[in-house]
Write a protein that holds these residues in place. Structure first.
Motif, PDB file in Angstrom:
ATOM      1  N   THR A  28      52.927 -70.306 -25.722  1.00 11.53           N
ATOM      2  CA  THR A  28      53.093 -69.836 -26.952  1.00 11.53           C
ATOM      3  C   THR A  28      54.470 -69.537 -27.413  1.00 11.53           C
ATOM      4  OG1 THR A  28      50.861 -68.972 -26.832  1.00 11.53           O
ATOM      5  CG2 THR A  28      51.977 -68.191 -28.703  1.00 11.53           C
ATOM      6  N   LYS A  29      55.168 -68.769 -26.851  1.00 13.12           N
ATOM      7  CA  LYS A  29      56.507 -68.632 -27.149  1.00 13.12           C
ATOM      8  C   LYS A  29      57.460 -69.781 -27.436  1.00 13.12           C
ATOM      9  CE  LYS A  29      60.540 -65.656 -25.701  1.00 13.12           C
ATOM     10  NZ  LYS A  29      61.008 -65.005 -24.263  1.00 13.12           N
ATOM     11  N   LEU A  30      57.128 -70.775 -26.665  1.00 11.65           N
ATOM     12  CA  LEU A  30      57.964 -72.094 -26.624  1.00 11.65           C
ATOM     13  C   LEU A  30      57.458 -72.643 -28.214  1.00 11.65           C
ATOM     14  CD1 LEU A  30      59.868 -74.116 -25.582  1.00 11.65           C
ATOM     15  CD2 LEU A  30      57.623 -75.151 -24.403  1.00 11.65           C
ATOM     16  N   PHE A  31      55.993 -72.608 -28.327  1.00 12.67           N
ATOM     17  CA  PHE A  31      55.720 -73.259 -29.436  1.00 12.67           C
ATOM     18  C   PHE A  31      56.266 -72.672 -30.847  1.00 12.67           C
ATOM     19  CE2 PHE A  31      51.314 -74.856 -28.074  1.00 12.67           C
ATOM     20  CZ  PHE A  31      52.015 -75.838 -27.234  1.00 12.67           C
ATOM     21  N   ARG A  32      56.439 -71.156 -30.786  1.00 17.09           N
ATOM     22  CA  ARG A  32      57.016 -70.430 -31.836  1.00 17.09           C
ATOM     23  C   ARG A  32      58.471 -70.802 -32.171  1.00 17.09           C
ATOM     24  NH1 ARG A  32      54.135 -64.805 -30.009  1.00 17.09           N
ATOM     25  NH2 ARG A  32      52.058 -65.305 -30.831  1.00 17.09           N
ATOM     26  N   SER A  37      62.619 -73.452 -35.385  1.00 11.36           N
ATOM     27  CA  SER A  37      63.827 -74.372 -35.392  1.00 11.36           C
ATOM     28  C   SER A  37      63.300 -75.553 -36.386  1.00 11.36           C
ATOM     29  CB  SER A  37      63.636 -74.932 -33.956  1.00 11.36           C
ATOM     30  OG  SER A  37      64.267 -74.155 -33.144  1.00 11.36           O
ATOM     31  N   ILE A  38      61.995 -75.777 -36.429  1.00  6.89           N
ATOM     32  CA  ILE A  38      61.662 -77.063 -37.217  1.00  6.89           C
ATOM     33  C   ILE A  38      61.696 -76.409 -38.781  1.00  6.89           C
ATOM     34  CG2 ILE A  38      59.729 -78.224 -38.258  1.00  6.89           C
ATOM     35  CD1 ILE A  38      58.639 -78.575 -35.354  1.00  6.89           C
ATOM     36  N   LEU A  39      61.572 -75.055 -39.034  1.00  9.48           N
ATOM     37  CA  LEU A  39      61.623 -74.470 -40.536  1.00  9.48           C
ATOM     38  C   LEU A  39      62.921 -74.611 -40.921  1.00  9.48           C
ATOM     39  CD1 LEU A  39      58.741 -71.631 -40.524  1.00  9.48           C
ATOM     40  CD2 LEU A  39      58.896 -74.082 -41.157  1.00  9.48           C
ATOM     41  N   VAL A  40      63.780 -74.246 -39.838  1.00  4.95           N
ATOM     42  CA  VAL A  40      65.201 -74.107 -40.280  1.00  4.95           C
ATOM     43  C   VAL A  40      65.635 -75.696 -40.699  1.00  4.95           C
ATOM     44  CG1 VAL A  40      67.553 -73.684 -39.358  1.00  4.95           C
ATOM     45  CG2 VAL A  40      65.716 -72.127 -38.767  1.00  4.95           C
ATOM     46  N   LEU A  41      65.264 -76.640 -40.142  1.00  4.85           N
ATOM     47  CA  LEU A  41      65.806 -77.869 -40.301  1.00  4.85           C
ATOM     48  C   LEU A  41      65.098 -78.385 -41.588  1.00  4.85           C
ATOM     49  CD1 LEU A  41      65.418 -79.696 -36.908  1.00  4.85           C
ATOM     50  CD2 LEU A  41      67.268 -78.834 -37.980  1.00  4.85           C
ATOM     51  N   VAL A  42      63.988 -77.859 -42.180  1.00  2.37           N
ATOM     52  CA  VAL A  42      63.242 -78.154 -43.231  1.00  2.37           C
ATOM     53  C   VAL A  42      64.080 -77.318 -44.294  1.00  2.37           C
ATOM     54  CG1 VAL A  42      61.262 -77.717 -44.768  1.00  2.37           C
ATOM     55  CG2 VAL A  42      61.014 -78.442 -42.390  1.00  2.37           C
ATOM     56  N   PHE A  43      64.693 -76.239 -44.074  1.00  2.58           N
ATOM     57  CA  PHE A  43      65.422 -75.665 -45.275  1.00  2.58           C
ATOM     58  C   PHE A  43      66.719 -76.482 -45.467  1.00  2.58           C
ATOM     59  CE2 PHE A  43      68.543 -72.436 -46.234  1.00  2.58           C
ATOM     60  CZ  PHE A  43      68.185 -71.719 -47.467  1.00  2.58           C
ATOM     61  N   GLY A  78      55.625 -77.151 -38.393  1.00  3.51           N
ATOM     62  CA  GLY A  78      56.434 -76.003 -37.970  1.00  3.51           C
ATOM     63  C   GLY A  78      55.696 -74.703 -38.164  1.00  3.51           C
ATOM     64  N   LEU A  79      54.951 -74.745 -39.297  1.00  3.28           N
ATOM     65  CA  LEU A  79      54.276 -73.584 -39.624  1.00  3.28           C
ATOM     66  C   LEU A  79      52.848 -73.125 -38.731  1.00  3.28           C
ATOM     67  CD1 LEU A  79      53.621 -74.131 -43.599  1.00  3.28           C
ATOM     68  CD2 LEU A  79      54.893 -72.297 -42.423  1.00  3.28           C
ATOM     69  N   VAL A  80      52.383 -74.425 -38.291  1.00  2.30           N
ATOM     70  CA  VAL A  80      51.356 -74.052 -37.269  1.00  2.30           C
ATOM     71  C   VAL A  80      51.893 -73.680 -35.955  1.00  2.30           C
ATOM     72  CG1 VAL A  80      49.709 -75.441 -35.959  1.00  2.30           C
ATOM     73  CG2 VAL A  80      49.711 -76.064 -38.220  1.00  2.30           C
ATOM     74  N   LEU A  81      52.892 -74.151 -35.603  1.00  8.34           N
ATOM     75  CA  LEU A  81      53.571 -73.348 -34.522  1.00  8.34           C
ATOM     76  C   LEU A  81      54.228 -72.134 -34.472  1.00  8.34           C
ATOM     77  CD1 LEU A  81      55.577 -76.488 -33.272  1.00  8.34           C
ATOM     78  CD2 LEU A  81      53.444 -75.790 -32.285  1.00  8.34           C
ATOM     79  N   VAL A  82      54.521 -71.697 -35.687  1.00 11.03           N
ATOM     80  CA  VAL A  82      54.742 -70.674 -35.629  1.00 11.03           C
ATOM     81  C   VAL A  82      53.905 -69.554 -35.704  1.00 11.03           C
ATOM     82  CG1 VAL A  82      56.096 -68.996 -37.779  1.00 11.03           C
ATOM     83  CG2 VAL A  82      57.237 -70.968 -37.057  1.00 11.03           C
ATOM     84  N   LEU A 101      55.833 -65.444 -44.964  1.00 14.59           N
ATOM     85  CA  LEU A 101      55.587 -67.001 -44.711  1.00 14.59           C
ATOM     86  C   LEU A 101      54.184 -67.275 -45.259  1.00 14.59           C
ATOM     87  CD1 LEU A 101      57.105 -69.414 -43.583  1.00 14.59           C
ATOM     88  CD2 LEU A 101      56.029 -68.755 -41.530  1.00 14.59           C
ATOM     89  N   SER A 102      53.144 -66.548 -44.776  1.00 14.62           N
ATOM     90  CA  SER A 102      51.841 -66.788 -45.419  1.00 14.62           C
ATOM     91  C   SER A 102      51.698 -66.668 -46.854  1.00 14.62           C
ATOM     92  CB  SER A 102      50.970 -65.664 -44.955  1.00 14.62           C
ATOM     93  OG  SER A 102      49.630 -65.897 -45.288  1.00 14.62           O
ATOM     94  N   ARG A 103      52.551 -65.697 -47.716  1.00 16.09           N
ATOM     95  CA  ARG A 103      52.516 -65.750 -49.135  1.00 16.09           C
ATOM     96  C   ARG A 103      53.309 -67.010 -49.605  1.00 16.09           C
ATOM     97  NH1 ARG A 103      53.736 -59.316 -49.996  1.00 16.09           N
ATOM     98  NH2 ARG A 103      51.704 -58.375 -49.306  1.00 16.09           N
TER      99      ARG A 103
END
Length: 234
Positions: A28-32, A37-43, A78-82, A101-103
């Motif tokens: 789970t920690k690895l997933f998060r 990291s994915i969300l940073v790349l998306v940004f 990315g969201l599902v993993l976070v 992030l939810s909002r």
């Protein structure tokens, strides 16, 4: 016969259970970590899409819409993993981050819905531009053919002989005039095919982007609904 030791068996089972839980927590920690990291790349991709801004340009706006639709899949992953594991074993800074992030998921879903009328409007604008370009090409072709006919018609035999010494001047002249007349009567013979190809590509892209935006909106809003536990913390 060996006596069955209940306390020892329970201890073994508990130990195995702890190992399983620790393994799941590690995954789970690895997933998060991967999700963040994915969300940073998306940004970073979003910065590349919006800089420089060129609003009121239908071509840029439609390309921007397509780029945002292409980012949907990786963003959702990315969201599902976070959000995996809910609030278990979270660091202190993650609780307010998950709340916003939810909002933000709801806001992003609504923004994708707003992209749909923008995409339709830009499609209509670009279609009209294609028609205008077609009309301009048609007029230029008619004018060009008319000029050719005016110059070829009065040409003297000596002028033609200078260009075509080994051919029959009258035959060449007649054939040339026939071709020009055919072009003048049908100057747009190739233009509709070109215009159809442009409009077909435009329509195909528009349908893809608008349907993609609709699906993206539904998915982001679903994530917002399913992460009420993150908002309950706030």
């Amino acid at each position: 016969m060996q006596e069955f030791n209940i306390p020892q068996s329970l201890e073994i089972e508990v130990s195995q259970l702890r190992k399983t839980i620790n393994s799941l927590l590690w995954v789970t920690k690895l997933f998060r970590t991967v999700g963040y990291s994915i969300l940073v790349l998306v940004f970073i991709d979003l910065i590349d899409i919006f800089v420089p801004l060129n609003f009121m340009n239908p071509v840029w706006e439609l390309q921007m819409m397509g780029a945002l639709v292409d980012l949907v899949i990786i963003t959702l992953i990315g969201l599902v993993l976070v959000f995996s594991g809910k609030l278990e074993k979270r660091l202190k800074w993650e609780f307010p981050f998950l709340l916003w992030l939810s909002r933000l998921s709801l806001l992003v879903g609504l923004l994708y819905l707003l992209l749909i009328p923008l995409g339709i409007n830009n499609t209509i604008s670009l279609y009209n531009v294609n028609i205008e370009v077609l009309n301009q090409d048609y007029s230029q072709q008619v004018l060009l053919n008319s000029n050719w006919k005016q110059h070829i018609g009065p040409a003297s035999a000596s002028e033609w002989n200078n260009l075509l010494e080994h051919q029959n001047m009258q035959e060449v002249k007649t054939q040339t005039l026939v071709e020009v007349n055919q072009k003048q009567n049908h100057p747009d013979k190739k233009l509709p095919a070109t215009n159809f190809s442009r409009n077909f590509k435009l329509l195909k892209s528009s349908v893809k982007f608008n349907l993609g935006a609709l699906v993206a909106a539904a998915l982001f809003i679903t994530i917002w609904k399913e992460t009420s536990w993150a908002r309950a913390w706030g």
